[in-house]
Design an enzyme around this catalytic site. Structure first.
Site, short mmCIF file in Angstrom:
data_model
loop_
_atom_site.label_atom_id
_atom_site.label_comp_id
_atom_site.label_asym_id
_atom_site.label_seq_id
_atom_site.Cartn_x
_atom_site.Cartn_y
_atom_site.Cartn_z
N LYS A 51 -0.86 -20.50 18.94
CA LYS A 51 -1.14 -21.23 17.70
C LYS A 51 -1.63 -20.27 16.62
O LYS A 51 -2.03 -19.14 16.94
CB LYS A 51 -2.20 -22.29 17.98
CG LYS A 51 -3.56 -21.71 18.40
CD LYS A 51 -4.53 -22.78 18.86
CE LYS A 51 -5.87 -22.15 19.26
NZ LYS A 51 -6.80 -23.15 19.81
N TYR A 282 -20.43 -4.85 -6.50
CA TYR A 282 -21.09 -5.89 -7.32
C TYR A 282 -22.58 -5.98 -7.02
O TYR A 282 -23.00 -5.81 -5.89
CB TYR A 282 -20.45 -7.25 -7.06
CG TYR A 282 -19.00 -7.36 -7.47
CD1 TYR A 282 -18.62 -7.19 -8.79
CD2 TYR A 282 -18.02 -7.65 -6.52
CE1 TYR A 282 -17.28 -7.31 -9.16
CE2 TYR A 282 -16.69 -7.77 -6.89
CZ TYR A 282 -16.33 -7.60 -8.21
OH TYR A 282 -15.01 -7.72 -8.57
C1 LIG Z 1 -7.07 -22.56 21.10
C2 LIG Z 1 -7.03 -23.32 22.36
C3 LIG Z 1 -7.02 -22.67 23.60
C4 LIG Z 1 -7.20 -21.18 23.74
O1 LIG Z 1 -8.58 -20.93 23.72
P1 LIG Z 1 -9.19 -19.48 24.05
O2 LIG Z 1 -10.63 -19.73 24.12
O3 LIG Z 1 -8.80 -18.63 22.89
O4 LIG Z 1 -8.56 -19.05 25.31
C5 LIG Z 1 -6.88 -23.43 24.74
N1 LIG Z 1 -6.76 -24.77 24.67
C6 LIG Z 1 -6.78 -25.43 23.49
C7 LIG Z 1 -6.65 -26.92 23.48
C8 LIG Z 1 -6.93 -24.75 22.30
O5 LIG Z 1 -6.95 -25.41 21.14
#
Ligand SMILES: *Cc1c(COP(=O)(O)O)cnc(C)c1O
Length: 401
Positions: A51, A282
């Site tokens: 993702k 800044y």
């Molecule tokens: C993002 C996600 C993962 C992966 O999580 P990590 O902690 O990065 O391994 C697993 N399951 C779901 C539902 C997620 O949204």
């Protein structure tokens, strides 16, 4: 191998490959190695979570690499991400888990993507789309075991299961999986893990008692996969660990031998020798306390360097860790390089594979250190790398954009 040089390449061999001011170099061999390391620990199927453009690493190259190294499934958030993987020619099983109630589910069903379902409203829409298409939809029912986010809660679960069974009987839906997500998997020994595991087992029992026969049950993310064996079931969903970041940080329960895949690099594009008492950036929030040399780096918070890391962050420059001084701006920031012999165009590593455990100052920082400096988690650092940072993928040494 000398300490701190594991997997290290000459800093110049990739930065020349791109015309951008900054590059995120993705070592796909590290991702493959991490998959094999995790598989040896988990001894279950693996779902590579790609993702958010593969946590900023590039969803398609990461997906191909993970599958090549033995991952069985791909996990994405959205229909758009799932369809993009199919369009790239990837035919492995994919699960997509967040959908609008009015989502066009026909494109997921037609693309043979498993659809995560948490509400009866979504289930009805999926079943209708499947009926329209004349092809059964593969769904994976999601239980909420504690996060109070997505997933059906305990009081909604029996109804969701009953409807799924009805749709299965009429042929519009096939319940391929039952799954959930833990609240505190990265807190070793947290009592919520055992509690949520029991809730998940109960949800599975209710589903089976209702006549469902899911092929896969899954609960574990990276942290649970590595440290809570009882949560592994048939499939482990791994994100962070596949990208090479230890979900427990440097102080975690155990070193897993993961190697960070992303190196964020740039070059010095301006240098100034300044006297003590010189304001920087800044404010100025920072004033030099001695004569020193300031090196300008052409990346800032639009590229993923959080403003909140001000006063704490370091980069690797001229073979040393040099502090970022003054406010981090949208497009640029300044490193204090002291009296080091830095010249224009010198390579800078913002974060990368880091040093061997136990010798943190002998190599570049890691994304995990940047997360600490910015007061966030490594996931946010990796996914926050901006769109104008070129992604360069190394496949066994060769760089391709
Ligand atoms: C993002 C996600 C993962 C992966 O999580 P990590 O902690 O990065 O391994 C697993 N399951 C779901 C539902 C997620 O949204």
């Amino acid at each position: 191998m000398t300490p701190g040089t594991r997997g290290r390449r000459a800093p110049t061999d990739v930065i020349n490959g791109s015309a951008q001011l900054a590059e995120a170099v993705i070592d796909l061999a590290a991702i493959a190695e991490n998959i094999r390391t995790i598989a040896a620990i988990a001894r279950t199927g693996l779902m590579a979570v790609v993702k958010a453009d593969g946590f900023g690493h590039g969803a398609v190259p990461v997906a191909r690499t993970a599958l090549g190294a033995g991952a069985d499934w791909l996990g994405v958030t959205s229909a758009t991400e799932a369809v993009a993987l199919r369009s790239a020619g990837i035919d492995a099983p994919i699960l997509s888990w967040l959908h609008r109630p009015d989502e066009d589910f026909t494109r997921l069903i037609a693309a043979d993507v498993d659809i995560a379902v948490s509400t009866t409203t979504h289930l009805r829409a999926v079943a209708n789309a499947a009926t329209d298409l004349g092809v059964p939809a593969a769904v994976q029912l999601k239980a909420d075991v504690g996060l109070s986010r997505n997933g059906a809660s305990g009081d909604e679960w029996p109804e969701l299961v009953a409807w799924a069974r009805k749709h299965e009987a009429e042929g519009s839906v096939r319940v391929h999986g039952v799954w959930s997500h833990l609240t505190n998997a990265d807190v070793p020994g947290c009592p919520s893990i055992g509690r949520e595991l029991s809730t998940f087992r109960e949800a599975l029992r209710i589903a089976r008692d209702a006549g469902l026969d899911p092929e896969v049950a899954h609960l574990a993310n990276s942290a649970a996969t590595l440290a809570a064996p009882e949560t592994r079931f048939d499939l482990c969903r791994i994100g962070l660990a596949m990208y090479g970041v230890d979900p427990f940080g440097a102080t975690g329960p155990r070193r897993f031998g993961l190697r960070p895949a992303m190196t964020l690099r740039s070059r010095v594009i301006n240098l100034k020798r300044v006297p003590g008492g010189t304001g920087v950036s800044y404010g100025p929030d920072h004033v030099t306390n001695r004569p020193t040399t300031l090196a300008l780096l052409p990346l800032g918070y639009a590229d993923g360097l959080s403003r909140t890391a001000e006063g704490r962050a370091w980069v690797w420059l001229a073979g040393r860790r040099c502090p970022i001084v003054g406010r981090i701006a949208m497009d640029q920031c300044v490193a204090d390089v002291g009296d080091l012999p830095v010249v224009l165009g010198d390579p800078v590593v913002v974060f990368g594979a880091g040093a061997e455990p136990g010798s943190p100052d002998t190599a570049e920082p890691t994304a995990a250190e940047w997360a600490q400096w910015a007061g966030t988690n490594p996931h946010e650092v990796l996914t926050g790398i901006g769109a104008r940072v070129a992604r360069v993928h190394l496949r066994g040494g060769a760089a391709t954009s």
